[in-house]
Design a protein around this motif. Structure first.
Motif, PDB file in Angstrom:
ATOM      1  N   THR A  48      12.342  -2.832   7.774  1.00 52.35           N
ATOM      2  CA  THR A  48      11.098  -2.924   7.023  1.00 52.35           C
ATOM      3  C   THR A  48       9.990  -2.002   7.542  1.00 52.35           C
ATOM      4  OG1 THR A  48      11.631  -5.165   6.322  1.00 52.35           O
ATOM      5  CG2 THR A  48       9.309  -4.519   6.207  1.00 52.35           C
ATOM      6  N   PRO A  49       9.705  -1.980   8.844  1.00 47.42           N
ATOM      7  CA  PRO A  49       8.617  -1.096   9.313  1.00 47.42           C
ATOM      8  C   PRO A  49       8.920   0.386   9.088  1.00 47.42           C
ATOM      9  CG  PRO A  49       9.200  -2.707  10.998  1.00 47.42           C
ATOM     10  CD  PRO A  49      10.234  -2.807   9.930  1.00 47.42           C
ATOM     11  N   ARG A  50      10.187   0.762   9.157  1.00 44.47           N
ATOM     12  CA  ARG A  50      10.553   2.169   8.949  1.00 44.47           C
ATOM     13  C   ARG A  50      10.487   2.549   7.474  1.00 44.47           C
ATOM     14  NH1 ARG A  50      14.740   0.054  12.358  1.00 44.47           N
ATOM     15  NH2 ARG A  50      13.981   0.247  14.484  1.00 44.47           N
ATOM     16  N   VAL A  51      10.928   1.652   6.618  1.00 43.72           N
ATOM     17  CA  VAL A  51      10.869   1.923   5.177  1.00 43.72           C
ATOM     18  C   VAL A  51       9.414   1.927   4.705  1.00 43.72           C
ATOM     19  CG1 VAL A  51      11.565   1.080   2.895  1.00 43.72           C
ATOM     20  CG2 VAL A  51      13.204   1.081   4.772  1.00 43.72           C
ATOM     21  N   LEU A  52       8.575   1.092   5.303  1.00 46.22           N
ATOM     22  CA  LEU A  52       7.142   1.128   5.016  1.00 46.22           C
ATOM     23  C   LEU A  52       6.577   2.503   5.376  1.00 46.22           C
ATOM     24  CD1 LEU A  52       4.460  -0.226   4.231  1.00 46.22           C
ATOM     25  CD2 LEU A  52       4.357  -1.128   6.566  1.00 46.22           C
TER      26      LEU A  52
ATOM     27  N   VAL B 261      -8.181   4.765   5.476  1.00 44.85           N
ATOM     28  CA  VAL B 261      -7.936   5.889   4.556  1.00 44.85           C
ATOM     29  C   VAL B 261      -7.244   5.385   3.292  1.00 44.85           C
ATOM     30  CG1 VAL B 261      -6.615   8.021   4.233  1.00 44.85           C
ATOM     31  CG2 VAL B 261      -7.950   7.676   6.322  1.00 44.85           C
ATOM     32  N   ALA B 262      -6.233   4.540   3.447  1.00 49.56           N
ATOM     33  CA  ALA B 262      -5.526   4.000   2.286  1.00 49.56           C
ATOM     34  C   ALA B 262      -6.473   3.193   1.401  1.00 49.56           C
ATOM     35  CB  ALA B 262      -4.347   3.141   2.731  1.00 49.56           C
ATOM     36  N   PHE B 263      -7.378   2.447   2.011  1.00 50.01           N
ATOM     37  CA  PHE B 263      -8.342   1.659   1.236  1.00 50.01           C
ATOM     38  C   PHE B 263      -9.258   2.575   0.424  1.00 50.01           C
ATOM     39  CE2 PHE B 263     -12.255  -0.816   0.698  1.00 50.01           C
ATOM     40  CZ  PHE B 263     -11.736  -1.936   0.072  1.00 50.01           C
ATOM     41  N   ILE B 264      -9.745   3.633   1.048  1.00 50.01           N
ATOM     42  CA  ILE B 264     -10.618   4.584   0.349  1.00 50.01           C
ATOM     43  C   ILE B 264      -9.868   5.258  -0.796  1.00 50.01           C
ATOM     44  CG2 ILE B 264     -11.797   6.813   0.611  1.00 50.01           C
ATOM     45  CD1 ILE B 264     -12.531   5.798   3.495  1.00 50.01           C
ATOM     46  N   LEU B 265      -8.632   5.677  -0.544  1.00 48.08           N
ATOM     47  CA  LEU B 265      -7.850   6.354  -1.584  1.00 48.08           C
ATOM     48  C   LEU B 265      -7.483   5.400  -2.721  1.00 48.08           C
ATOM     49  CD1 LEU B 265      -5.547   8.699   0.533  1.00 48.08           C
ATOM     50  CD2 LEU B 265      -7.776   9.190  -0.523  1.00 48.08           C
ATOM     51  N   SER B 266      -7.275   4.136  -2.390  1.00 50.09           N
ATOM     52  CA  SER B 266      -7.022   3.140  -3.434  1.00 50.09           C
ATOM     53  C   SER B 266      -8.241   3.040  -4.353  1.00 50.09           C
ATOM     54  CB  SER B 266      -6.724   1.779  -2.801  1.00 50.09           C
ATOM     55  OG  SER B 266      -6.601   0.784  -3.784  1.00 50.09           O
ATOM     56  N   GLY B 267      -9.412   2.998  -3.762  1.00 50.14           N
ATOM     57  CA  GLY B 267     -10.641   2.964  -4.553  1.00 50.14           C
ATOM     58  C   GLY B 267     -10.817   4.224  -5.378  1.00 50.14           C
ATOM     59  N   GLN B 268     -10.491   5.370  -4.788  1.00 51.96           N
ATOM     60  CA  GLN B 268     -10.583   6.624  -5.533  1.00 51.96           C
ATOM     61  C   GLN B 268      -9.709   6.569  -6.785  1.00 51.96           C
ATOM     62  OE1 GLN B 268      -8.816  10.049  -3.687  1.00 51.96           O
ATOM     63  NE2 GLN B 268      -9.320  11.364  -5.410  1.00 51.96           N
ATOM     64  N   MET B 269      -8.516   6.031  -6.649  1.00 49.35           N
ATOM     65  CA  MET B 269      -7.599   5.986  -7.792  1.00 49.35           C
ATOM     66  C   MET B 269      -8.056   4.966  -8.831  1.00 49.35           C
ATOM     67  SD  MET B 269      -5.230   8.255  -7.738  1.00 49.35           S
ATOM     68  CE  MET B 269      -6.709   9.226  -7.518  1.00 49.35           C
ATOM     69  N   ALA B 270      -8.683   3.890  -8.403  1.00 48.70           N
ATOM     70  CA  ALA B 270      -9.244   2.936  -9.369  1.00 48.70           C
ATOM     71  C   ALA B 270     -10.351   3.604 -10.176  1.00 48.70           C
ATOM     72  CB  ALA B 270      -9.766   1.695  -8.645  1.00 48.70           C
TER      73      ALA B 270
ATOM     74  N   CYS C  40      -3.037   3.678  -6.732  1.00 50.77           N
ATOM     75  CA  CYS C  40      -4.046   2.690  -6.381  1.00 50.77           C
ATOM     76  C   CYS C  40      -3.406   1.486  -5.678  1.00 50.77           C
ATOM     77  CB  CYS C  40      -4.797   2.236  -7.635  1.00 50.77           C
ATOM     78  SG  CYS C  40      -6.030   0.963  -7.325  1.00 50.77           S
ATOM     79  N   PHE C  41      -2.343   0.953  -6.245  1.00 50.54           N
ATOM     80  CA  PHE C  41      -1.758  -0.257  -5.678  1.00 50.54           C
ATOM     81  C   PHE C  41      -0.848   0.014  -4.484  1.00 50.54           C
ATOM     82  CE2 PHE C  41      -3.579  -1.996  -9.465  1.00 50.54           C
ATOM     83  CZ  PHE C  41      -4.058  -3.211  -9.012  1.00 50.54           C
ATOM     84  N   VAL C  42      -0.216   1.171  -4.423  1.00 45.62           N
ATOM     85  CA  VAL C  42       0.543   1.530  -3.214  1.00 45.62           C
ATOM     86  C   VAL C  42      -0.424   1.677  -2.047  1.00 45.62           C
ATOM     87  CG1 VAL C  42       1.895   3.355  -2.100  1.00 45.62           C
ATOM     88  CG2 VAL C  42       2.533   2.548  -4.373  1.00 45.62           C
ATOM     89  N   PHE C  43      -1.536   2.362  -2.271  1.00 51.32           N
ATOM     90  CA  PHE C  43      -2.514   2.542  -1.191  1.00 51.32           C
ATOM     91  C   PHE C  43      -3.172   1.211  -0.813  1.00 51.32           C
ATOM     92  CE2 PHE C  43      -3.057   7.179  -2.664  1.00 51.32           C
ATOM     93  CZ  PHE C  43      -1.971   7.565  -1.907  1.00 51.32           C
ATOM     94  N   LEU C  44      -3.436   0.363  -1.789  1.00 53.77           N
ATOM     95  CA  LEU C  44      -3.985  -0.952  -1.480  1.00 53.77           C
ATOM     96  C   LEU C  44      -3.005  -1.743  -0.618  1.00 53.77           C
ATOM     97  CD1 LEU C  44      -6.405  -2.853  -1.904  1.00 53.77           C
ATOM     98  CD2 LEU C  44      -5.209  -3.744  -3.920  1.00 53.77           C
TER      99      LEU C  44
ATOM    100  N   LEU D 260      -0.770  -0.467   1.420  1.00 58.44           N
ATOM    101  CA  LEU D 260      -0.774   0.144   2.754  1.00 58.44           C
ATOM    102  C   LEU D 260      -2.014  -0.261   3.551  1.00 58.44           C
ATOM    103  CD1 LEU D 260       0.526   3.725   1.922  1.00 58.44           C
ATOM    104  CD2 LEU D 260       1.758   1.905   3.122  1.00 58.44           C
ATOM    105  N   ALA D 261      -3.138  -0.435   2.884  1.00 57.87           N
ATOM    106  CA  ALA D 261      -4.350  -0.872   3.573  1.00 57.87           C
ATOM    107  C   ALA D 261      -4.145  -2.246   4.211  1.00 57.87           C
ATOM    108  CB  ALA D 261      -5.532  -0.905   2.603  1.00 57.87           C
ATOM    109  N   PHE D 262      -3.356  -3.096   3.574  1.00 57.80           N
ATOM    110  CA  PHE D 262      -3.097  -4.425   4.104  1.00 57.80           C
ATOM    111  C   PHE D 262      -1.878  -4.474   5.010  1.00 57.80           C
ATOM    112  CE2 PHE D 262      -6.048  -5.399   0.812  1.00 57.80           C
ATOM    113  CZ  PHE D 262      -6.727  -6.508   1.269  1.00 57.80           C
ATOM    114  N   ALA D 263      -0.817  -3.740   4.661  1.00 63.57           N
ATOM    115  CA  ALA D 263       0.435  -3.799   5.419  1.00 63.57           C
ATOM    116  C   ALA D 263       0.412  -2.909   6.654  1.00 63.57           C
ATOM    117  CB  ALA D 263       1.607  -3.403   4.520  1.00 63.57           C
ATOM    118  N   GLY D 264      -0.426  -1.885   6.648  1.00 62.09           N
ATOM    119  CA  GLY D 264      -0.450  -0.945   7.755  1.00 62.09           C
ATOM    120  C   GLY D 264       0.499   0.217   7.504  1.00 62.09           C
TER     121      GLY D 264
END
Length: 131
Positions: A8-12, A72-81, A107-111, A113-117
């Motif tokens: 899981t951590p590697r596939v993430l 960064v993922a959180f910011i990019l998620s917002g950018q895509m929204a 948007c949702f992949v980056f969101l 990643l913001a939570f999962a790391g």
């Protein structure tokens, strides 16, 4: 299926790297016309698209490395929204018809990643391992 859990951590990390490389491509197409000019992008770019392009390039590069990945993922998620609602939603309700599917997916992949790391293969993970 239990054997898959250890991966899981590697596939993430793979999800983060591939999504970031694809994302960077959009910025590179806008700014440097690489690998080709982005279809439909005006030339010269208006300031909002120039900012978006540099977020895609720099943010994508940081995500590829897994450096400051969560913010960064959180910011990019917002950018895509924002991109979806400014550029696509006005073209119609259905994402498949208004060209907004990539924006929603990023948007949702980056969101996520913001939570999962960033996963195991990241500079963030290497910094955490240091004593």
């Amino acid at each position: 299926m239990e054997r898959l859990i250890v991966w899981t951590p590697r596939v993430l990390s793979l999800l983060r790297i591939i999504a970031a490389l694809l994302f960077m491509e959009h910025g590179l197409m806008k700014v440097f016309h690489f690998p080709a000019p982005q279809p439909g992008a005006p030339d010269p770019l208006p300031p909002i698209l120039l900012v978006a392009a540099w977020l895609e390039i720099v943010g994508g590069a940081l995500l590829v490395l897994g450096l400051f990945a969560r913010p960064v993922a959180f910011i990019l998620s917002g950018q895509m929204a924002v991109a979806y609602f400014l550029a696509h939603a006005s073209q119609g309700y259905w994402p498949a018809l208004n060209g907004g599917e990539p924006a929603i997916l990023f948007c949702f992949v980056f969101l996520y990643l913001a939570f999962a790391g960033p996963g195991e293969w990241s500079l963030d993970a290497q910094v955490r391992k240091r004593p």
